[in-house]
Write a protein that holds these residues in place. Sequence first.
Motif, PDB file in Angstrom:
ATOM      1  N   PRO A  62       0.855  -1.182   0.015  1.00 52.84           N
ATOM      2  CA  PRO A  62      -0.086   0.156   0.018  1.00 52.84           C
ATOM      3  C   PRO A  62       0.843   1.406  -0.120  1.00 52.84           C
ATOM      4  N   CYS A  63       0.323   2.262  -0.488  1.00 55.00           N
ATOM      5  CA  CYS A  63       0.856   3.653  -0.254  1.00 55.00           C
ATOM      6  C   CYS A  63       1.186   3.959   1.146  1.00 55.00           C
ATOM      7  N   SER A  64       0.198   3.629   1.964  1.00 57.91           N
ATOM      8  CA  SER A  64       0.219   4.065   3.396  1.00 57.91           C
ATOM      9  C   SER A  64      -0.400   2.739   4.187  1.00 57.91           C
TER      10      SER A  64
ATOM     11  N   ILE B  41       8.014  -6.045   0.205  1.00 60.84           N
ATOM     12  CA  ILE B  41       6.841  -5.327   0.542  1.00 60.84           C
ATOM     13  C   ILE B  41       7.023  -3.953   0.819  1.00 60.84           C
ATOM     14  N   ARG B  42       6.365  -3.003   0.272  1.00 58.33           N
ATOM     15  CA  ARG B  42       6.280  -1.371   0.723  1.00 58.33           C
ATOM     16  C   ARG B  42       5.372  -0.977   1.509  1.00 58.33           C
ATOM     17  N   ALA B  43       5.324  -0.038   2.330  1.00 61.50           N
ATOM     18  CA  ALA B  43       4.211   0.594   2.955  1.00 61.50           C
ATOM     19  C   ALA B  43       4.774   1.883   3.515  1.00 61.50           C
TER      20      ALA B  43
ATOM     21  N   SER C 102       3.251   3.918 -10.570  1.00 64.87           N
ATOM     22  CA  SER C 102       2.068   4.263  -9.665  1.00 64.87           C
ATOM     23  C   SER C 102       2.152   5.938  -9.542  1.00 64.87           C
ATOM     24  N   HIS C 103       3.279   6.286  -9.045  1.00 60.92           N
ATOM     25  CA  HIS C 103       3.539   7.853  -8.826  1.00 60.92           C
ATOM     26  C   HIS C 103       3.525   8.581 -10.126  1.00 60.92           C
ATOM     27  N   MET C 104       4.261   7.804 -11.057  1.00 57.36           N
ATOM     28  CA  MET C 104       4.343   8.399 -12.399  1.00 57.36           C
ATOM     29  C   MET C 104       3.324   8.579 -13.117  1.00 57.36           C
TER      30      MET C 104
ATOM     31  N   ILE D 185       5.001  -0.869  -7.195  1.00 54.30           N
ATOM     32  CA  ILE D 185       3.693  -0.774  -7.535  1.00 54.30           C
ATOM     33  C   ILE D 185       2.701  -0.652  -6.357  1.00 54.30           C
ATOM     34  N   GLU D 186       2.124   0.351  -6.299  1.00 56.19           N
ATOM     35  CA  GLU D 186       1.167   0.589  -4.979  1.00 56.19           C
ATOM     36  C   GLU D 186       0.050  -0.445  -5.122  1.00 56.19           C
ATOM     37  N   THR D 187      -0.519  -0.967  -3.994  1.00 52.12           N
ATOM     38  CA  THR D 187      -1.401  -2.071  -3.940  1.00 52.12           C
ATOM     39  C   THR D 187      -2.005  -2.027  -2.680  1.00 52.12           C
TER      40      THR D 187
ATOM     41  N   SER E 262      -4.664   7.567   1.069  1.00 50.81           N
ATOM     42  CA  SER E 262      -3.697   8.360   0.472  1.00 50.81           C
ATOM     43  C   SER E 262      -3.656   7.468  -1.119  1.00 50.81           C
ATOM     44  N   ASP E 263      -3.243   8.392  -2.129  1.00 46.31           N
ATOM     45  CA  ASP E 263      -3.264   8.062  -3.455  1.00 46.31           C
ATOM     46  C   ASP E 263      -4.176   6.915  -3.939  1.00 46.31           C
ATOM     47  N   ALA E 264      -5.356   7.211  -3.521  1.00 45.26           N
ATOM     48  CA  ALA E 264      -6.302   6.038  -4.172  1.00 45.26           C
ATOM     49  C   ALA E 264      -6.610   5.882  -5.421  1.00 45.26           C
ATOM     50  N   LYS E 265      -6.485   6.738  -6.210  1.00 43.35           N
ATOM     51  CA  LYS E 265      -6.548   6.830  -7.909  1.00 43.35           C
ATOM     52  C   LYS E 265      -5.659   5.747  -8.297  1.00 43.35           C
ATOM     53  N   GLN E 266      -4.175   5.653  -7.890  1.00 44.17           N
ATOM     54  CA  GLN E 266      -3.220   4.866  -8.545  1.00 44.17           C
ATOM     55  C   GLN E 266      -2.886   3.545  -7.883  1.00 44.17           C
ATOM     56  N   GLN E 267      -3.625   2.929  -7.074  1.00 41.43           N
ATOM     57  CA  GLN E 267      -3.445   1.792  -6.226  1.00 41.43           C
ATOM     58  C   GLN E 267      -4.284   0.698  -7.061  1.00 41.43           C
TER      59      GLN E 267
ATOM     60  N   TRP F 117       5.327   7.275   7.476  1.00 39.63           N
ATOM     61  CA  TRP F 117       5.073   8.707   7.533  1.00 39.63           C
ATOM     62  C   TRP F 117       4.920   9.246   6.114  1.00 39.63           C
ATOM     63  N   LYS F 118       3.776  10.015   5.921  1.00 38.22           N
ATOM     64  CA  LYS F 118       3.602  10.490   4.449  1.00 38.22           C
ATOM     65  C   LYS F 118       3.678  11.924   4.285  1.00 38.22           C
ATOM     66  N   PRO F 119       4.478  12.176   3.368  1.00 36.96           N
ATOM     67  CA  PRO F 119       4.815  13.647   2.987  1.00 36.96           C
ATOM     68  C   PRO F 119       3.633  14.251   2.123  1.00 36.96           C
TER      69      PRO F 119
HETATM   70 MN    MN Z   1       1.890   6.989  -2.590  1.00 36.79          MN
END
Ligand code: MN
Length: 361
Positions: free
Chosen positions: A25-27, A51-53, A204-206, A230-232, A241-246, A56-58
């Motif tokens: 996930p993004c977060s 695995i990413r998550a 995802s962010h691109m 890839i955000e999942t 956060s970042d709902a459209k790109q997950q 702390w979200k800027p």
């Molecule tokens: Mn994100």
Amino acid sequence: MNPPLDIAPFTSWSGGKQPLVIAGPCSAETEDQVLQTVKRMVAASEGISMIRAGVWKPRTRPNSFEGVGAIGLPWVKAAGNAVGLPVTVEVANSGHVELALKNEIDVLWIGARTTVSPFIVQEIADALRGIDIPVMIKNPVNPDLQLWLGAIERFTQIGITKIAAIHRGFSTYEKSTYRNPPMWEIPIELRRRYPQIPIIVDPSHMGGTRDLIYPLSQQAMDMGFDGLMIETHINPDKAWSDAKQQVTPEVLGEILRELVVRQPHLEDNEFHTLHELRAKVDRIDDYIIEMLAERMGISEQIGQFKKDHDLAIHQSERWAAIVKRALANGKTGGLTEDFILKLFQQIHNESIIHQGKVMGK
Ligand code: MN
Ligand code: PEP
């Protein structure tokens, strides 16, 4: 010249798979959301290496969700343990580093908003002195290769050898299909300067939207980049956060199955064809440079003429006419307007330098 870098082989810390796929996930939102996302991801695809998550979200504006904070670190680590994969989180200051290390986070990543700031990058690097942890450095938000290189060097200089770069696109003021246009020439130049640094692409962010994740991932593979981030999310539309790109874990599985990962090595006869085509390209490139040098010589003669007749270097009607002709010719040749305009701006700048050389005498 770039300083020599002491870089450990990518496969020594990335899990050995190529391309390296980092997903999650993004977060981190709740313990259960992280665990379910990770379990479903691993059930839906074989190719995941890390695995990413974000905890702390800027965020660009205040009063949006800024991450759950340190409480999320054990959730992320536990989810990684549950499926036997390493985990990565973003760190944006030395306090984050300390907490991430305490929670046995395996790999750290530096966000795009951090890479722009040499003070913070140095603070994070100093916090890692003497610690052998892999660090992945996202490109800065603005299209500045020097800042990206500088951040990478700050980590190599304090002794980090397990390094990767993450290409997540660059922000622009102009409207674009992409949230952060790829500007592939920048990571390509990074690869030319430091071929030993693996480059992971973050579609995802691109792209900023789900639909662009697959085509951007395929493009990244076609250009021979080393991995994807890839955000999942288990419920992307409801992401904090970042709902459209997950994408969901199942869609991630489909994307990875559809991807065509091309062989870096070709058979001899195929290589021969490629070799011939490359030789043709080289010949054309040589010719372009020869023609440009000739054009600059003529610019110097024009400069001499302007000097003798007391004329200004830059004459805007002439420049407008040059652009108009070039755009029309470019269109006939199937070249984009943006390319022609940028190309001629560069040629024009160089030409002014050459004219100025003569006129200044
Ligand atoms: Mn994100
Ligand atoms: C992220 O990966 O969630 C993130 C904040 O990315 P970036 O630093 O590329 O904007």
